[in-house]
Design an enzyme around this catalytic site. Structure first.
Site, short mmCIF file in Angstrom:
data_model
loop_
_atom_site.label_atom_id
_atom_site.label_comp_id
_atom_site.label_asym_id
_atom_site.label_seq_id
_atom_site.Cartn_x
_atom_site.Cartn_y
_atom_site.Cartn_z
N HIS A 17 0.88 -1.16 0.00
CA HIS A 17 0.00 0.00 0.00
C HIS A 17 0.93 1.22 0.00
CE1 HIS A 17 0.91 0.28 4.32
NE2 HIS A 17 0.87 -1.05 4.26
N GLY A 18 0.43 2.39 0.22
CA GLY A 18 1.26 3.60 0.12
C GLY A 18 2.51 3.58 0.97
#
Length: 157
Positions: A17-18
């Site tokens: 994810h980020g």
């Protein structure tokens, strides 16, 4: 090549994810993210979502089962700077026991589930998780808790 250039192993139940695909990848200077997860290795939709995140960091991303990772990691080229991500401590320990040369393991996110207790802001563990994390330490692996680069790291005890 003496051994694959593995920069870090990260345990994160969200996988890429980020924080992983951008923050950690850029911080480490990784050019390859390896997701070692038996489920995601066969889930194209999940792979596509993670690829969108990884591409923003300029890194390539590959998806393998845990056993495939063990089988192929020694074929890595000298110029690959590898960041390995697993969902659980169990998978990370399997990699280490399978001779994947991981020296440091970052515990990122392990969300609350029934039967788990909190050991850090975003890390919840059960007895099995603790057993696997301590087994890594017993093998000389540095295990630490750190959500993102720049935040203070906590040594796992």
């Amino acid at each position: 090549m003496d051994q694959p250039n593995i920069l870090l192993g990260r345990i994160d139940n969200r996988l890429v994810h980020g924080q992983v695909g951008v923050s950690w990848t850029n911080y480490l200077g990784a050019n390859l993210i390896v997701v070692a997860d038996d489920e995601v290795a066969h889930e194209e939709v999940q792979q596509e979502l993670m690829e969108l995140t990884a591409v923003t960091s300029g890194a390539e991303i590959r998806f393998f089962t845990v056993q495939e990772t063990i089988d192929i990691i020694w074929n890595a080229s000298d110029d690959q700077r590898i960041f390995i991500v697993t969902r659980t401590p169990f998978e990370m320990l399997k990699l280490i026991e399978g001779n994947v040369p991981i020296k440091k393991v970052n515990i990122g996110n392990m969300h609350f589930e029934e039967g788990k207790h909190q050991i850090s802001l975003k890390v919840f563990v059960d007895d099995e998780d603790l057993k696997n994390l301590h087994a890594m330490q017993d093998k000389g692996i540095e295990v630490f808790i750190q959500e993102i680069p720049g935040k203070m790291a906590e040594q796992f005890k």
